[in-house]
Scaffold this motif. Structure first.
Motif, PDB file in Angstrom:
ATOM      1  N   ARG A   1      61.714 -70.831 -74.332  1.00 16.00           N
ATOM      2  CA  ARG A   1      62.122 -70.792 -72.978  1.00 16.00           C
ATOM      3  C   ARG A   1      61.945 -72.029 -72.225  1.00 16.00           C
ATOM      4  O   ARG A   1      62.437 -72.532 -71.282  1.00 16.00           O
ATOM      5  CB  ARG A   1      61.524 -69.498 -72.352  1.00 16.00           C
ATOM      6  CG  ARG A   1      62.079 -68.185 -72.719  1.00 16.00           C
ATOM      7  CD  ARG A   1      61.646 -66.842 -71.729  1.00 16.00           C
ATOM      8  NE  ARG A   1      62.553 -65.914 -72.273  1.00 16.00           N
ATOM      9  CZ  ARG A   1      61.763 -64.690 -72.509  1.00 16.00           C
ATOM     10  NH1 ARG A   1      60.427 -64.622 -72.530  1.00 16.00           N
ATOM     11  NH2 ARG A   1      62.567 -63.652 -72.771  1.00 16.00           N
ATOM     12  N   LYS A   2      60.675 -72.725 -72.477  1.00 16.98           N
ATOM     13  CA  LYS A   2      60.395 -73.787 -71.753  1.00 16.98           C
ATOM     14  C   LYS A   2      61.231 -75.081 -72.419  1.00 16.98           C
ATOM     15  O   LYS A   2      61.738 -75.905 -71.469  1.00 16.98           O
ATOM     16  CB  LYS A   2      58.864 -74.256 -72.147  1.00 16.98           C
ATOM     17  CG  LYS A   2      57.823 -73.439 -71.496  1.00 16.98           C
ATOM     18  CD  LYS A   2      56.589 -73.500 -71.844  1.00 16.98           C
ATOM     19  CE  LYS A   2      55.624 -72.481 -71.349  1.00 16.98           C
ATOM     20  NZ  LYS A   2      54.151 -72.691 -71.734  1.00 16.98           N
TER      21      LYS A   2
ATOM     22  N   GLN B   1      56.541 -62.522 -75.010  1.00 15.28           N
ATOM     23  CA  GLN B   1      56.039 -64.036 -75.136  1.00 15.28           C
ATOM     24  C   GLN B   1      55.748 -64.523 -76.458  1.00 15.28           C
ATOM     25  O   GLN B   1      55.924 -65.504 -76.949  1.00 15.28           O
ATOM     26  CB  GLN B   1      54.637 -64.328 -74.105  1.00 15.28           C
ATOM     27  CG  GLN B   1      55.181 -64.237 -72.724  1.00 15.28           C
ATOM     28  CD  GLN B   1      56.129 -65.243 -72.111  1.00 15.28           C
ATOM     29  OE1 GLN B   1      55.776 -66.424 -72.581  1.00 15.28           O
ATOM     30  NE2 GLN B   1      56.748 -64.787 -71.390  1.00 15.28           N
TER      31      GLN B   1
ATOM     32  N   SER C   1      58.233 -67.900 -75.880  1.00 10.84           N
ATOM     33  CA  SER C   1      57.604 -68.553 -74.607  1.00 10.84           C
ATOM     34  C   SER C   1      57.699 -69.946 -74.594  1.00 10.84           C
ATOM     35  O   SER C   1      58.262 -70.541 -73.667  1.00 10.84           O
ATOM     36  CB  SER C   1      56.128 -68.263 -74.645  1.00 10.84           C
ATOM     37  OG  SER C   1      55.287 -68.646 -75.813  1.00 10.84           O
ATOM     38  N   LEU C   2      57.603 -70.627 -75.957  1.00  8.42           N
ATOM     39  CA  LEU C   2      58.014 -72.152 -75.885  1.00  8.42           C
ATOM     40  C   LEU C   2      59.559 -72.420 -76.024  1.00  8.42           C
ATOM     41  O   LEU C   2      59.733 -73.322 -75.137  1.00  8.42           O
ATOM     42  CB  LEU C   2      57.396 -72.548 -77.238  1.00  8.42           C
ATOM     43  CG  LEU C   2      57.572 -74.126 -77.530  1.00  8.42           C
ATOM     44  CD1 LEU C   2      56.861 -74.930 -76.470  1.00  8.42           C
ATOM     45  CD2 LEU C   2      56.819 -74.341 -78.914  1.00  8.42           C
TER      46      LEU C   2
ATOM     47  N   ARG D   1      66.559 -74.045 -71.490  1.00  5.34           N
ATOM     48  CA  ARG D   1      66.842 -72.830 -70.749  1.00  5.34           C
ATOM     49  C   ARG D   1      68.265 -72.355 -70.843  1.00  5.34           C
ATOM     50  O   ARG D   1      68.791 -71.472 -70.465  1.00  5.34           O
ATOM     51  CB  ARG D   1      66.845 -73.261 -69.090  1.00  5.34           C
ATOM     52  CG  ARG D   1      65.336 -73.240 -68.749  1.00  5.34           C
ATOM     53  CD  ARG D   1      65.005 -73.720 -67.203  1.00  5.34           C
ATOM     54  NE  ARG D   1      63.742 -73.565 -66.751  1.00  5.34           N
ATOM     55  CZ  ARG D   1      63.386 -72.607 -66.439  1.00  5.34           C
ATOM     56  NH1 ARG D   1      63.864 -71.456 -66.246  1.00  5.34           N
ATOM     57  NH2 ARG D   1      61.820 -72.464 -66.032  1.00  5.34           N
TER      58      ARG D   1
END
Length: 99
Positions: free
Chosen positions: A63-64, A37, A60-61, A67
């Protein structure tokens, strides 16, 4: 008179990854420090930038935000091999080539 030729290859690691896997050619792609992450993006394609990603962004960001972007780990040995091939080509033009 000494002449120095400097070259900087933008997105070198992205291009190296695409040489190995041509299926990544038109896909958003980011090379990351770690899949954890707290890993960060080291380099990315223009398609990944269009998805809203940027260098230094946390995994982590990323992936948000996107996609669709393929996140690949940094492959030191691959980049070293590609760099050596590039130097072999450049040495034809100059007796001294430095990384």
């Amino acid at each position: 008179m000494t002449r120095v030729f400097h070259t900087r290859l933008r997105n070198f690691v992205v291009h190296a990854e695409r040489l190995v896997d041509p299926g990544l050619a038109a896909r958003p792609l980011a090379v990351i420090t770690s899949a954890a992450q707290n890993g960060t993006i080291l380099d990315l394609s223009s398609e990944a930038r269009e998805e809203g990603l940027s260098r230094g962004m946390r995994v982590s960001l990323a992936r948000k935000v996107s996609r669709a972007t393929v996140l690949l780990p940094f492959h030191t040995s691959l980049y070293r091999k590609v760099q050596n091939l590039l130097f072999q080509r450049l040495i034809r033009f100059s007796p001294a080539v430095e990384p």
